[in-house]
Design a protein around this motif. Structure first.
Motif, PDB file in Angstrom:
ATOM      1  N   CYS A  83       0.825  -1.211   0.000  1.00  0.00           N
ATOM      2  CA  CYS A  83       0.000   0.000   0.000  1.00  0.00           C
ATOM      3  C   CYS A  83       0.858   1.260   0.000  1.00  0.00           C
ATOM      4  O   CYS A  83       0.652   2.186   0.795  1.00  0.00           O
ATOM      5  N   VAL A  84       1.831   1.283  -0.881  1.00  0.00           N
ATOM      6  CA  VAL A  84       2.701   2.451  -0.976  1.00  0.00           C
ATOM      7  C   VAL A  84       2.826   2.854  -2.435  1.00  0.00           C
ATOM      8  O   VAL A  84       2.908   2.012  -3.326  1.00  0.00           O
ATOM      9  N   ARG A  85       2.823   4.153  -2.647  1.00  0.00           N
ATOM     10  CA  ARG A  85       2.990   4.676  -4.001  1.00  0.00           C
ATOM     11  C   ARG A  85       4.464   4.639  -4.360  1.00  0.00           C
ATOM     12  O   ARG A  85       5.314   5.067  -3.592  1.00  0.00           O
ATOM     13  N   SER A  86       4.749   4.135  -5.532  1.00  0.00           N
ATOM     14  CA  SER A  86       6.125   4.080  -6.019  1.00  0.00           C
ATOM     15  C   SER A  86       6.342   5.255  -6.955  1.00  0.00           C
ATOM     16  O   SER A  86       5.634   5.406  -7.940  1.00  0.00           O
ATOM     17  N   GLU A  87       7.308   6.088  -6.630  1.00  0.00           N
ATOM     18  CA  GLU A  87       7.596   7.254  -7.457  1.00  0.00           C
ATOM     19  C   GLU A  87       8.505   6.900  -8.628  1.00  0.00           C
ATOM     20  O   GLU A  87       8.687   7.669  -9.533  1.00  0.00           O
ATOM     21  N   SER A  88       9.068   5.721  -8.591  1.00  0.00           N
ATOM     22  CA  SER A  88      10.032   5.325  -9.605  1.00  0.00           C
ATOM     23  C   SER A  88       9.326   4.785 -10.839  1.00  0.00           C
ATOM     24  O   SER A  88       8.437   3.945 -10.739  1.00  0.00           O
ATOM     25  N   ARG A  89       9.745   5.238 -12.005  1.00  0.00           N
ATOM     26  CA  ARG A  89       9.175   4.733 -13.252  1.00  0.00           C
ATOM     27  C   ARG A  89       9.798   3.411 -13.677  1.00  0.00           C
ATOM     28  O   ARG A  89       9.263   2.722 -14.519  1.00  0.00           O
ATOM     29  N   ASP A  90      10.935   3.060 -13.099  1.00  0.00           N
ATOM     30  CA  ASP A  90      11.604   1.824 -13.503  1.00  0.00           C
ATOM     31  C   ASP A  90      11.090   0.604 -12.737  1.00  0.00           C
ATOM     32  O   ASP A  90      11.610  -0.489 -12.884  1.00  0.00           O
ATOM     33  N   GLY A  91      10.054   0.788 -11.929  1.00  0.00           N
ATOM     34  CA  GLY A  91       9.467  -0.341 -11.218  1.00  0.00           C
ATOM     35  C   GLY A  91      10.146  -0.676  -9.906  1.00  0.00           C
ATOM     36  O   GLY A  91       9.766  -1.635  -9.244  1.00  0.00           O
ATOM     37  N   ALA A  92      11.151   0.096  -9.499  1.00  0.00           N
ATOM     38  CA  ALA A  92      11.822  -0.174  -8.223  1.00  0.00           C
ATOM     39  C   ALA A  92      10.836   0.040  -7.086  1.00  0.00           C
ATOM     40  O   ALA A  92      10.029   0.960  -7.097  1.00  0.00           O
ATOM     41  N   ARG A  93      10.889  -0.848  -6.118  1.00  0.00           N
ATOM     42  CA  ARG A  93       9.963  -0.776  -4.998  1.00  0.00           C
ATOM     43  C   ARG A  93      10.624  -0.118  -3.800  1.00  0.00           C
ATOM     44  O   ARG A  93      11.806  -0.301  -3.557  1.00  0.00           O
ATOM     45  N   SER A  94       9.815   0.605  -3.042  1.00  0.00           N
ATOM     46  CA  SER A  94      10.278   1.153  -1.783  1.00  0.00           C
ATOM     47  C   SER A  94      10.334   0.018  -0.770  1.00  0.00           C
ATOM     48  O   SER A  94       9.538  -0.917  -0.825  1.00  0.00           O
ATOM     49  N   GLU A  95      11.259   0.126   0.172  1.00  0.00           N
ATOM     50  CA  GLU A  95      11.412  -0.913   1.181  1.00  0.00           C
ATOM     51  C   GLU A  95      11.242  -0.300   2.565  1.00  0.00           C
ATOM     52  O   GLU A  95      11.975   0.603   2.940  1.00  0.00           O
ATOM     53  N   PRO A  96      10.260  -0.779   3.341  1.00  0.00           N
ATOM     54  CA  PRO A  96      10.077  -0.238   4.682  1.00  0.00           C
ATOM     55  C   PRO A  96      11.232  -0.637   5.605  1.00  0.00           C
ATOM     56  O   PRO A  96      11.915  -1.626   5.367  1.00  0.00           O
ATOM     57  N   GLN A  97      11.419   0.159   6.649  1.00  0.00           N
ATOM     58  CA  GLN A  97      12.455  -0.160   7.631  1.00  0.00           C
ATOM     59  C   GLN A  97      12.056  -1.347   8.497  1.00  0.00           C
ATOM     60  O   GLN A  97      12.902  -2.103   8.951  1.00  0.00           O
ATOM     61  N   ASP A  98      10.748  -1.511   8.724  1.00  0.00           N
ATOM     62  CA  ASP A  98      10.259  -2.637   9.525  1.00  0.00           C
ATOM     63  C   ASP A  98       8.780  -2.852   9.220  1.00  0.00           C
ATOM     64  O   ASP A  98       8.080  -1.921   8.783  1.00  0.00           O
ATOM     65  N   ILE A  99       8.328  -4.079   9.466  1.00  0.00           N
ATOM     66  CA  ILE A  99       6.922  -4.434   9.261  1.00  0.00           C
ATOM     67  C   ILE A  99       6.462  -5.225  10.477  1.00  0.00           C
ATOM     68  O   ILE A  99       7.159  -6.142  10.935  1.00  0.00           O
ATOM     69  N   VAL A 100       5.279  -4.872  10.997  1.00  0.00           N
ATOM     70  CA  VAL A 100       4.713  -5.563  12.151  1.00  0.00           C
ATOM     71  C   VAL A 100       3.340  -6.108  11.760  1.00  0.00           C
ATOM     72  O   VAL A 100       2.499  -5.373  11.229  1.00  0.00           O
ATOM     73  N   ILE A 101       3.133  -7.392  12.047  1.00  0.00           N
ATOM     74  CA  ILE A 101       1.848  -8.047  11.784  1.00  0.00           C
ATOM     75  C   ILE A 101       1.032  -8.018  13.072  1.00  0.00           C
ATOM     76  O   ILE A 101       1.497  -8.490  14.111  1.00  0.00           O
ATOM     77  N   GLY A 102      -0.178  -7.472  13.009  1.00  0.00           N
ATOM     78  CA  GLY A 102      -1.054  -7.426  14.173  1.00  0.00           C
ATOM     79  C   GLY A 102      -1.732  -8.768  14.407  1.00  0.00           C
ATOM     80  O   GLY A 102      -1.511  -9.732  13.671  1.00  0.00           O
ATOM     81  N   PRO A 103      -2.569  -8.831  15.427  1.00  0.00           N
ATOM     82  CA  PRO A 103      -3.301 -10.071  15.721  1.00  0.00           C
ATOM     83  C   PRO A 103      -4.195 -10.467  14.543  1.00  0.00           C
ATOM     84  O   PRO A 103      -4.739  -9.607  13.857  1.00  0.00           O
ATOM     85  N   VAL A 104      -4.328 -11.772  14.335  1.00  0.00           N
ATOM     86  CA  VAL A 104      -5.156 -12.295  13.239  1.00  0.00           C
ATOM     87  C   VAL A 104      -6.560 -12.575  13.758  1.00  0.00           C
ATOM     88  O   VAL A 104      -6.731 -13.147  14.835  1.00  0.00           O
ATOM     89  N   THR A 105      -7.547 -12.171  12.994  1.00  0.00           N
ATOM     90  CA  THR A 105      -8.942 -12.477  13.275  1.00  0.00           C
ATOM     91  C   THR A 105      -9.411 -13.489  12.244  1.00  0.00           C
ATOM     92  O   THR A 105      -9.096 -13.358  11.063  1.00  0.00           O
ATOM     93  N   VAL A 106     -10.149 -14.498  12.695  1.00  0.00           N
ATOM     94  CA  VAL A 106     -10.662 -15.527  11.795  1.00  0.00           C
ATOM     95  C   VAL A 106     -12.180 -15.539  11.890  1.00  0.00           C
ATOM     96  O   VAL A 106     -12.740 -15.601  12.983  1.00  0.00           O
ATOM     97  N   ALA A 107     -12.840 -15.460  10.751  1.00  0.00           N
ATOM     98  CA  ALA A 107     -14.295 -15.561  10.676  1.00  0.00           C
ATOM     99  C   ALA A 107     -14.627 -16.843   9.920  1.00  0.00           C
ATOM    100  O   ALA A 107     -14.601 -16.861   8.694  1.00  0.00           O
ATOM    101  N   GLN A 108     -14.897 -17.915  10.665  1.00  0.00           N
ATOM    102  CA  GLN A 108     -15.167 -19.216  10.042  1.00  0.00           C
ATOM    103  C   GLN A 108     -16.352 -19.145   9.085  1.00  0.00           C
ATOM    104  O   GLN A 108     -16.310 -19.728   8.010  1.00  0.00           O
ATOM    105  N   SER A 109     -17.410 -18.429   9.456  1.00  0.00           N
ATOM    106  CA  SER A 109     -18.598 -18.380   8.599  1.00  0.00           C
ATOM    107  C   SER A 109     -18.317 -17.645   7.290  1.00  0.00           C
ATOM    108  O   SER A 109     -18.915 -17.953   6.266  1.00  0.00           O
ATOM    109  N   ALA A 110     -17.410 -16.698   7.317  1.00  0.00           N
ATOM    110  CA  ALA A 110     -17.050 -15.968   6.090  1.00  0.00           C
ATOM    111  C   ALA A 110     -15.889 -16.635   5.359  1.00  0.00           C
ATOM    112  O   ALA A 110     -15.534 -16.224   4.255  1.00  0.00           O
ATOM    113  N   LYS A 111     -15.284 -17.638   5.987  1.00  0.00           N
ATOM    114  CA  LYS A 111     -14.163 -18.389   5.408  1.00  0.00           C
ATOM    115  C   LYS A 111     -12.967 -17.499   5.097  1.00  0.00           C
ATOM    116  O   LYS A 111     -12.302 -17.664   4.080  1.00  0.00           O
ATOM    117  N   VAL A 112     -12.709 -16.535   5.991  1.00  0.00           N
ATOM    118  CA  VAL A 112     -11.609 -15.601   5.768  1.00  0.00           C
ATOM    119  C   VAL A 112     -10.954 -15.242   7.102  1.00  0.00           C
ATOM    120  O   VAL A 112     -11.589 -15.265   8.143  1.00  0.00           O
TER     121      VAL A 112
END
Length: 149
Positions: A83-112
């Motif tokens: 979810c980041v805009r890339s300013e580069s036209r050559d397709g180079a991707r930005s790289e975050p300094q760190d990424i944190v995954i929050g708690p996972v929620t599971v909805a069995q009825s929605a299968k997601v």
């Protein structure tokens, strides 16, 4: 052939004594339940997928739904998995300094299942988005990403 009452009784007795065929009347065997990913499995997958600096090219190819691959192909200046805009036209991707995954929620009825992902781009700049995984996907894949805004 004449059927006398004696013979008729023997035929009827034979029909009553013989066991009825069970294959036609038996209940069908229960279908084994499909495996559905647990919150812990999804958390492990997302932590491995995103790592500390974003998904690898290999993971982007093999662990993402076709829907997201198509959306990425249409979004030339946007990395839909981070979810980041890339300013580069050559397709180079930005790289975050760190990424944190929050708690996972599971909805069995929605299968997601889903989790909030927080990317740290600098000490002052963070971003969040929500990642969705279908519980019955085999192999497990990211099905959708919704950017916060």
């Amino acid at each position: 052939m004449d059927i006398t009452p004696y013979r008729l009784g023997a035929v009827l007795l034979t029909l009553l004594v013989l066991p009825a065929p069970t294959t036609a009347l038996a209940d069908p065997a229960p279908v084994p339940a499909r495996h559905r990913h647990s919150a812990a499995e999804i958390s492990d997958f997302l932590t491995s997928f995103y790592g500390h600096h974003g998904p690898s090219e290999r993971d982007r190819e093999q662990k993402v739904s076709q829907q997201l691959k198509d959306r990425q192909g249409q979004s030339r200046y946007m990395d839909v998995l981070l979810c980041v805009r890339s300013e580069s036209r050559d397709g180079a991707r930005s790289e975050p300094q760190d990424i944190v995954i929050g708690p996972v929620t599971v909805a069995q009825s929605a299968k997601v299942g889903w989790a909030t992902v927080t990317t740290h781009w600098s000490p002052e700049e963070t971003d969040t988005f929500t990642v969705y995984v279908r519980l019955d996907s085999r192999p497990i894949k990211i099905d959708d990403v919704i950017c916060a805004g």
